[in-house]
Structure formats: structure tokens, C-alpha cells
Enzyme design. Structure first.
Site, PDB file in Angstrom:
ATOM      1  N   CYS A 147      35.814  34.800  47.769  1.00  0.00           N
ATOM      2  CA  CYS A 147      36.900  34.822  46.795  1.00  0.00           C
ATOM      3  C   CYS A 147      38.154  34.280  47.468  1.00  0.00           C
ATOM      4  O   CYS A 147      38.263  34.244  48.689  1.00  0.00           O
ATOM      5  CB  CYS A 147      37.144  36.234  46.319  1.00  0.00           C
ATOM      6  SG  CYS A 147      35.661  37.013  45.674  1.00  0.00           S
ATOM      7  N   ARG A 172      37.158  28.400  46.777  1.00  0.00           N
ATOM      8  CA  ARG A 172      36.482  29.543  47.384  1.00  0.00           C
ATOM      9  C   ARG A 172      35.639  30.330  46.378  1.00  0.00           C
ATOM     10  O   ARG A 172      34.821  31.161  46.757  1.00  0.00           O
ATOM     11  CB  ARG A 172      37.507  30.492  48.012  1.00  0.00           C
ATOM     12  CG  ARG A 172      38.311  29.853  49.115  1.00  0.00           C
ATOM     13  CD  ARG A 172      39.296  30.841  49.673  1.00  0.00           C
ATOM     14  NE  ARG A 172      38.623  31.956  50.284  1.00  0.00           N
ATOM     15  CZ  ARG A 172      38.218  32.011  51.542  1.00  0.00           C
ATOM     16  NH1 ARG A 172      38.434  30.988  52.332  1.00  0.00           N
ATOM     17  NH2 ARG A 172      37.619  33.073  52.023  1.00  0.00           N
ATOM     18  N   TRP A 230      34.252  34.762  43.372  1.00  0.00           N
ATOM     19  CA  TRP A 230      32.847  34.360  43.445  1.00  0.00           C
ATOM     20  C   TRP A 230      32.073  35.666  43.318  1.00  0.00           C
ATOM     21  O   TRP A 230      32.139  36.526  44.195  1.00  0.00           O
ATOM     22  CB  TRP A 230      32.551  33.672  44.770  1.00  0.00           C
ATOM     23  CG  TRP A 230      31.162  33.114  44.850  1.00  0.00           C
ATOM     24  CD1 TRP A 230      30.717  31.932  44.343  1.00  0.00           C
ATOM     25  CD2 TRP A 230      30.026  33.728  45.485  1.00  0.00           C
ATOM     26  NE1 TRP A 230      29.379  31.778  44.613  1.00  0.00           N
ATOM     27  CE2 TRP A 230      28.936  32.851  45.311  1.00  0.00           C
ATOM     28  CE3 TRP A 230      29.831  34.922  46.165  1.00  0.00           C
ATOM     29  CZ2 TRP A 230      27.661  33.136  45.795  1.00  0.00           C
ATOM     30  CZ3 TRP A 230      28.561  35.209  46.652  1.00  0.00           C
ATOM     31  CH2 TRP A 230      27.490  34.316  46.467  1.00  0.00           C
ATOM     32  N   ASN A 236      38.247  40.469  48.523  1.00  0.00           N
ATOM     33  CA  ASN A 236      37.270  39.458  48.903  1.00  0.00           C
ATOM     34  C   ASN A 236      36.300  40.113  49.864  1.00  0.00           C
ATOM     35  O   ASN A 236      36.724  40.682  50.864  1.00  0.00           O
ATOM     36  CB  ASN A 236      37.980  38.283  49.588  1.00  0.00           C
ATOM     37  CG  ASN A 236      37.007  37.332  50.265  1.00  0.00           C
ATOM     38  OD1 ASN A 236      35.890  37.174  49.825  1.00  0.00           O
ATOM     39  ND2 ASN A 236      37.450  36.702  51.342  1.00  0.00           N
ATOM     40  N   GLY A 237      35.000  40.059  49.556  1.00  0.00           N
ATOM     41  CA  GLY A 237      34.014  40.658  50.456  1.00  0.00           C
ATOM     42  C   GLY A 237      33.094  41.586  49.694  1.00  0.00           C
ATOM     43  O   GLY A 237      32.984  41.510  48.469  1.00  0.00           O
ATOM     44  N   GLU A 281      20.519  16.264  55.100  1.00  0.00           N
ATOM     45  CA  GLU A 281      21.876  16.352  54.545  1.00  0.00           C
ATOM     46  C   GLU A 281      21.959  15.589  53.215  1.00  0.00           C
ATOM     47  O   GLU A 281      22.569  16.063  52.257  1.00  0.00           O
ATOM     48  CB  GLU A 281      22.884  15.800  55.562  1.00  0.00           C
ATOM     49  CG  GLU A 281      24.293  15.560  55.044  1.00  0.00           C
ATOM     50  CD  GLU A 281      25.025  16.820  54.585  1.00  0.00           C
ATOM     51  OE1 GLU A 281      24.479  17.924  54.735  1.00  0.00           O
ATOM     52  OE2 GLU A 281      26.136  16.679  54.053  1.00  0.00           O
ATOM     53  N   LYS A 331      23.019  17.376  49.678  1.00  0.00           N
ATOM     54  CA  LYS A 331      24.125  16.915  48.828  1.00  0.00           C
ATOM     55  C   LYS A 331      23.654  16.786  47.384  1.00  0.00           C
ATOM     56  O   LYS A 331      24.355  17.186  46.464  1.00  0.00           O
ATOM     57  CB  LYS A 331      24.684  15.552  49.309  1.00  0.00           C
ATOM     58  CG  LYS A 331      25.503  15.593  50.565  1.00  0.00           C
ATOM     59  CD  LYS A 331      26.920  16.045  50.352  1.00  0.00           C
ATOM     60  CE  LYS A 331      27.241  17.412  50.815  1.00  0.00           C
ATOM     61  NZ  LYS A 331      26.911  18.032  52.000  1.00  0.00           N
ATOM     62  N   GLU A 374      22.961  20.181  45.755  1.00  0.00           N
ATOM     63  CA  GLU A 374      24.197  20.946  45.609  1.00  0.00           C
ATOM     64  C   GLU A 374      25.043  20.458  44.433  1.00  0.00           C
ATOM     65  O   GLU A 374      25.530  21.260  43.649  1.00  0.00           O
ATOM     66  CB  GLU A 374      24.955  20.778  46.929  1.00  0.00           C
ATOM     67  CG  GLU A 374      26.115  21.672  47.123  1.00  0.00           C
ATOM     68  CD  GLU A 374      26.735  21.471  48.504  1.00  0.00           C
ATOM     69  OE1 GLU A 374      26.622  20.375  49.079  1.00  0.00           O
ATOM     70  OE2 GLU A 374      27.368  22.416  48.990  1.00  0.00           O
ATOM     71  N   HIS A 410       1.419  14.390  57.277  1.00  0.00           N
ATOM     72  CA  HIS A 410       0.842  15.725  57.466  1.00  0.00           C
ATOM     73  C   HIS A 410       0.945  16.585  56.205  1.00  0.00           C
ATOM     74  O   HIS A 410       0.770  17.794  56.269  1.00  0.00           O
ATOM     75  CB  HIS A 410       1.530  16.422  58.646  1.00  0.00           C
ATOM     76  CG  HIS A 410       1.349  15.683  59.941  1.00  0.00           C
ATOM     77  ND1 HIS A 410       0.165  15.679  60.631  1.00  0.00           N
ATOM     78  CD2 HIS A 410       2.196  14.882  60.637  1.00  0.00           C
ATOM     79  CE1 HIS A 410       0.288  14.922  61.720  1.00  0.00           C
ATOM     80  NE2 HIS A 410       1.515  14.423  61.738  1.00  0.00           N
ATOM     81  N   LYS A 455      32.948  27.523  48.399  1.00  0.00           N
ATOM     82  CA  LYS A 455      33.160  26.722  49.611  1.00  0.00           C
ATOM     83  C   LYS A 455      32.906  27.533  50.874  1.00  0.00           C
ATOM     84  O   LYS A 455      32.321  27.054  51.825  1.00  0.00           O
ATOM     85  CB  LYS A 455      34.597  26.200  49.590  1.00  0.00           C
ATOM     86  CG  LYS A 455      34.966  25.350  50.787  1.00  0.00           C
ATOM     87  CD  LYS A 455      34.294  24.009  50.706  1.00  0.00           C
ATOM     88  CE  LYS A 455      34.635  23.126  51.889  1.00  0.00           C
ATOM     89  NZ  LYS A 455      33.654  22.030  51.976  1.00  0.00           N
TER      90      LYS A 455
HETATM   91  O1  M6R Z   1      32.340  26.619  56.478  1.00  0.00           O
HETATM   92  P1  M6R Z   1      31.008  26.312  57.095  1.00  0.00           P
HETATM   93  O2  M6R Z   1      30.965  24.974  57.741  1.00  0.00           O
HETATM   94  O3  M6R Z   1      30.526  27.412  58.013  1.00  0.00           O
HETATM   95  O4  M6R Z   1      29.990  26.292  55.873  1.00  0.00           O
HETATM   96  C1  M6R Z   1      28.612  26.192  56.107  1.00  0.00           C
HETATM   97  C2  M6R Z   1      27.860  25.870  54.829  1.00  0.00           C
HETATM   98  O5  M6R Z   1      28.047  26.898  53.886  1.00  0.00           O
HETATM   99  C3  M6R Z   1      28.334  24.550  54.218  1.00  0.00           C
HETATM  100  O6  M6R Z   1      28.212  23.493  55.117  1.00  0.00           O
HETATM  101  C4  M6R Z   1      27.532  24.221  52.944  1.00  0.00           C
HETATM  102  O7  M6R Z   1      26.193  24.000  53.261  1.00  0.00           O
HETATM  103  C5  M6R Z   1      28.158  23.007  52.262  1.00  0.00           C
HETATM  104  N1  M6R Z   1      28.650  23.395  50.970  1.00  0.00           N
HETATM  105  C6  M6R Z   1      27.243  21.858  52.075  1.00  0.00           C
HETATM  106  O8  M6R Z   1      27.874  20.782  51.487  1.00  0.00           O
END
Ligand code: M6R
Length: 617
Positions: free
Chosen positions: A2, A27, A75, A102-103, A486, A490, A493, A509, A612
């Protein structure tokens, strides 16, 4: 997860709070709310959905002019994203106290049972509301808000940043943090609180990072910090090196588009002052460790999550090849709970953009308990990871707002290269000529990234053309393997389509069974001049999948004409060192995902179900 903002001062408080929430919305965006105290009266507004819904609510039902307030963007963890579960939550029968959190309060069930037994009415399904009622009750009993607040903080288990205002104490915001981020912004006749500095950077650049188990008493003209036991704590301020414009779109259609374009600068800033013109890497950031200690390292464990873990995978290739130290890369949440072997000669390297990812924080705390030294690669000043590590290599990517990580990743990879070269020098693992040549190659990366961006339309057009794809597969070898993963992350996500990244050699395999007529596959092709001769092997892999109907998009080195015969499309990137190619190869994948998501009409910056910064385990 949050976002939290607090303000005391002469400015229009609602505007300060909404402005802060806008910068923190990355966030969490399930709901948003604010509380202000004006003329001795507490007023709140809250609404499910994005911040804009709250703004409409306030436009319809304006809040009074106030000089103190708190704001929250959520969140959801406990309780669905509804108006009722949105923060702030009110405490006590008279509802004079408002609280944001937050938490996760892990012992909320037992605290709630205690309050229910006393006849407390709950208005939400959240874990948070217990804290509001407990503090209101303790304040009614003692008449001392700070003592009441501290007594409740000592009863909570789990992770929390909590901010409180009370209409009977209209000049103070109380705040506390345990295992969740909180930063103070120091102003002139005004003060701020935020989950990170983005919350207040347009108002002040003087910041203080709040430590673990600390309470802040924030007034317009004073800031005091105490431990949970009431002991005063001295604090030191730092200057924020982001400016407010860095956290705005600056004319780009999305933050992700801007952040992809920011990459040459982000990489140049990360290299600045650390790589000399002759190619020597001078990483003052890790001076805490003597050359002798560096020589004693017998293993490096990289802990990270998501995209940051792929930066770790690339760093592994660089460190093992250049510094000859064994490296293992572990997802932070797996590392922490599998009884790993860590000794005093193990260096744990944590990689995190936010520096607040709870899984990674728990991993480093565990490693420290076992006696390891912890280095961090982190993008956020004052973050918990930076505070708790023995040394920090800051990436200077500036604020990354889009949930999908782009410039943070490439800056993390570059930081990993610099660390690898610094370790190589300390251990005498390479000839000086070879090491300096790599350092000079590093200095070329910003220009090469600019070159990739100059031709990015091709990758974007391919992304748009695949808007109806049901699935996209990614293949790579060596550093191309984490880049393939990666590329797939992307797409999952931000475009919500099935995507997977494979090591190209693994295909035969099992995964090759997935290939059917028309299946799009993006292949990261290594340089034809690579000493490890991987190029012909990947070309063979391309032929194997084409024979089974795959439509291939290749990312290849400029001049690699052999690939053109075997792929439907080839995106060329400039020539560089084979390990550094990871930084160039990933950029078309970012643009591909961005364009595909945009063509589907999705919210690129705030994809569903995500936040985020993942501050819960
Ligand atoms: O803030 P961080 O780099 O620790 O975050 C790690 C992951 O949560 C972050 O890289 C996430 O996988 C991204 N949203 C991917 O684009």
C-alpha cells in the site's frame, strides 16, 4: 504494497495528500482514502478502485480546508477491494481516530476476538481495523495518545507502517513502522510522511528514513522519533536525488514507455563515477570489504524476486566468468525457508529496485543471522534493504513507477557487471588488459541502448501485430536464457497472456511438444563471434522449432545475416561483449510487451492484481 502519505502544515492538505497518493499509486490501486482534521472534526473520504474514484468522491463531497491529514492507496490483503475495506479505518465508538496501514497484522484474529468480546463493532473485514479500535480504546483510558499508540504497536505482530490522526489532538500525526517502509520529509513549517520519498519530493528533498520499530511524532514545526519502548532516537537526514519531474510521465503515454526510453540515462548514471575512461571499475560502494576479505569469499548467493532475480541470473554469468567465484541465484522466498548452507565466507548479494520486497528482506536477515556479509543492489535511497545491508551499490535509475520493471532491470544488470569486474580485479582473476577492455565496453552501453531505442518501432509493430496471440514462447541460451524469462514475465504481467521463457537447449527435453503451427517464438540469438560457439546451436534450435510450425522472431547481433534465412523477423541490436548483450537484447522484449498490451487496450502501468512493491511475504 500500500502507499501511505501524511502531512502537517499550512498547505491545502487534501491537495498534498492526493498529490502524494498519485505518486504512490504504483504501490497499490485497489482503493484509496484520506482523513483530515479540520476545526476539531475528523473527516474521511474513501472509495474502491483507482485514485481517480476518490478524486471524484471528493469533488462531489468536498473536504474542509485542513492542515493535517493522512492518505492511503491499497493493495488488498485481508478483505476484498470495497469501499468498506478501504482505509482509513475509524477507531472507537465516537470514531474520532483515523488510521491507515501498509502490511499485515498477523495476530489480528486474536486481537479482534478480544475487541468483539468487549462489544466493539467492526465496519470492515480488514486486519487493520483492530489497530484503530485498540489505539482509540487505550487513548480513552490514558488520555495520552502517544503512549496509547506505542502500547498498541508493541502488541502487533507482522509487518506494518501505521499512521494515525485523532480529532482531539489536531496538531499531530503519529506513525510507526515494523517491516514496512516509512520515510519522513522535512519541510519549513511543514512535515511529511510517505512510504517512499516520491510521496513528498515535489515539496522537499530533505528526508529521513525511519528505522525498524520506531515511532514518529510529526507536527508542523517538529519531528521526534522514539523506539517502541519510548527511548528517543537520533536521526540523520539525507538529500533526495530524484526530482519530482522524474516521477511524472513527461509527455509519454505511459510510465512504462517513459521508463523504457529512460534507459540510456539510467545506465549512464549508474556507471557514472564508477568506471574510469581507461575501463577500470572503482566501486567505492563496496569498500567495507577489504581485498583480503574479497579473496576469502568462496561463494556468492544472489537473492532476489521476479525481474530482479533475472538481473541476478545475468550477474551470475558475469561473476563466474570474470571473477571466477561460484554463484547461485535463489528466489528470496525459497532461500529463506530451505535451511541453506551459508558460512562467513559466503557473500549474499540482494537485488531489489524498491529495497522493500519483504521476501528479500527476510532472506538477508536470515543470511546475516548465519554470519554472511550482505551486499545490496538497490534503486531506492533510504530503503530498508539499503539500511540493513553491509554495503549498497545504488543503481541510479531514478523512480520507476510502472509496475513492470524496465530501467531498474538494465541498471541492476549493469551494477552486477561492475561488481563482477571489481571482484575480478581484487582476486586477480583476469588479465588487466581483458578487464579494462570490458570496462570500456561497459561505457559504450548507454550509446548502444540509444541505438536499440532508435529502432524500437520494429519491436513495437511486432507487439501490436501479436495482439491476438494466445501464447508466446521465448528461447535463449547463456545470458539469453534469463532474458527469455524476463520477456515472458513482461508479457504475463502486462498483457495477461500465456508466455514462457526456456533455455533453448532444454526444448528437446519436453517443451518442444508445445510448438504447433503458427506458435510465435522469440529467440535471443547469441553473437556469431561468441567464444563459446553457442550461435550455431541456437540456429539449430530455430530450425527445429520452425520445422514444427513455429513463427520465429529473432533478436540478433547486427550483421548476423545467417539468422535472417531462418526467422520471420529479425531485430538487430549493436555488437557488444556476449555477456553485456543481455542489456541490449531485453529492450525489444520490453517494447514488444508494451505494444501488445497497449493494442489490447490494457492498463500498462497498473496491471491487474499486482503492486509495484511487494511488502508482504
Ligand atoms: O522491488 P524489487 O526489485 O525487489 O521487486 C521484485 C519484483 O517484485 C519485481 O521485479 C517484479 O517482478 C516486477 N514487477 C516485474 O516487472
Amino acid at each position: 504494497m500500500c502507499g501511505i502519505v501524511g502531512y502537517v502544515g499550512p498547505k491545502a492538505t487534501v491537495d498534498v495528500l492526493i498529490g502524494g497518493l498519485r505518486r504512490l499509486e504504483y504501490r497499490g490501486y485497489d482503493s484509496a482514502g484520506v482523513a483530515v482534521v479540520a476545526d476539531g472534526q475528523l473527516e474521511t473520504r474513501k472509495k474502491a478502485g483507482k485514485l481517480v474514484n476518490l478524486e471524484h468522491e471528493i469533488a462531489e463531497h468536498p473536504l474542509p480546508k485542513a492542515h493535517i491529514g493522512i492518505g492511503h492507496t491499497r493493495w488488498a490483503t485481508h478483505g476484498a477491494p470495497t469501499d468498506g475495506n478501504a482505509h482509513p479505518h475509524l477507531g472507537g465508538p465516537a470514531q474520532k481516530l483515523a488510521l491507515i496501514h501498509n502490511g499485515i497484522i498477523e495476530n489480528f484474529a486474536e486481537l479482534k476476538a478480544e475487541l468483539l468480546a468487549e462489544g466493539t463493532n467492526f465496519a470492515s473485514e480488514t486486519d487493520t481495523e483492530v489497530a484503530a479500535h485498540l489505539i482509540a480504546r487505550a487513548f480513552e483510558q490514558s488520555g495520552d495518545l502517544k503512549a496509547a499508540f506505542a502500547s498498541v504497536m508493541n502488541r502487533l505482530h507482522g509487518a506494518f507502517t501505521i499512521l494515525v490522526v485523532h480529532q482531539d489532538q489536531p496538531d499531530v500525526v503519529l506513525a510507526a513502522r515494523r517491516n514496512a517502509p516509512l520515510v519522513i520529509g522535512l519541510g519549513d513549517g511543514e512535515n511529511f510522511l510517505g512510504s517512499d520519498v516520491a510521496a513528498f519530493v515535489e515539496h522537499t528533498k530533505r528526508a529521513v528514513s525511519v528505522g525498524q520499530d520506531e515511532i514518529v511524532v510529526l507536527k508542523a514545526d517538529s519531528v521526534e522519533v522514539f523506539g517502541f519502548d519510548g527511548t528517543p532516537v537520533n536521526f540523520t537526514e539525507f538529500e533526495v536525488n530524484w526530482d519530482a519531474s522524474a516521477a511524472s510521465k513527461g509527455g509519454w503515454p505511459s510510465f512504462m514507455a517513459k521508463e523504457i526510453a529512460d534507459q540510456p540515462q539510467a545506465i549512464a548514471d549508474t556507471l557514472m563515477g564508477r568506471v574510469r575512461a581507461d575501463g577500470r571499475v572503482v566501486l567505492d560502494d563496496i569498500q567495507q570489504m577489504s581485498t583480503e576479505q574479497i579473496r576469502e569469499i568462496d561463494r556468492i548467493i544472489i537473492v532476489a524476486c521476479g525481474t530482479a532475480s533475472y538481473a541476478g541470473d545475468v550477474a551470475k554469468y558475469a561473476i563466474e566468468k570474470w571473477a571466477r567465484i561460484p554463484v547461485q541465484v535463489e528466489l528470496s522466498h525459497e532461500f529463506r525457508y530451505r535451511n541453506p548452507i551459508v558460512t562467513q565466507n559466503t557473500l549474499v548479494l540482494a537485488i531489489s529496485q524498491s529495497g522493500e520486497t519483504m521476501d528479500t528482506l527476510m532472506a538477508i536477515r536470515y543470511a546475516q543471522e548465519l554470519g554472511a556479509k550482505v551486499f545490496a543492489i538497490c534503486n531506492t535511497q533510504g530503503a530498508t534493504l539499503a539500511r540493513e545491508s553491509d554495503a549498497v551499490i545504488y543503481t541510479h535509475a531514478g523512480p520507476e513507477v510502472a509496475v513492470a520493471s524496465t530501467k531498474a532491470l538494465t541498471s541492476q544488470i549493469v551494477a552486477g557487471y561492475m561488481l563482477a569486474l571489481a571482484l575480478a580485479e581484487a582476486r586477480g582473476a583476469m588479465t588487466e588488459d581483458a578487464r579494462l577492455a570490458l570496462g570500456r565496453e561497459l561505457l559504450q552501453l548507454p550509446a548502444s541502448v540509444s541505438e536499440v531505442l532508435a529502432n524500437i518501432d520494429q519491436a513495437s509493430a511486432l507487439g501490436t501485430a501479436h495482439a491476438n496471440a494466445k501464447s508466446v514462447l521465448f528461447l535463449g541460451r547463456n545470458v539469453g536464457y534469463p532474458i527469455a524469462m524476463e520477456g515472458a514475465l513482461k508479457l504475463k504481467e502486462i498483457a495477461y497472456i500465456h508466455a514462457e521463457g526456456f533455455a533453448a537447449g532444454e526444448l528437446k527435453h519436453g517443451p518442444i511438444a508445445l510448438i504447433e503451427e503458427g506458435q510465435p517464438v522469440i529467440v535471443i540469438v547469441p553473437s556469431p563471434n561468441d567464444v563459446d560457439s553457442l550461435h550455431p546451436k541456437v540456429v539449430s534450435n530455430i530450425q527445429e522449432i520452425r520445422a514444427r510450425g513455429a513463427k520465429v522472431i529473432a533478436i540478433a547481433e547486427a550483421g548476423d545475416e545467417t539468422v535472417s534465412q531462418y526467422a520471420e523477423s529479425v531485430i538487430f541490436v549493436p555488437k557488444t561483449d556476449s555477456i553485456m548483450a543481455a542489456v541490449l537484447d531485453v529492450i525489444p522484449l520490453q517494447a514488444f510487451a508494451l505494444a501488445l498490451s497497449t493494442a489490447k487496450g490494457l492498463d500498462v502501468d497498473q496491471p491487474r492484481n499486482l503492486a509495484k512493491s511487494v511488502t508482504v511475504e
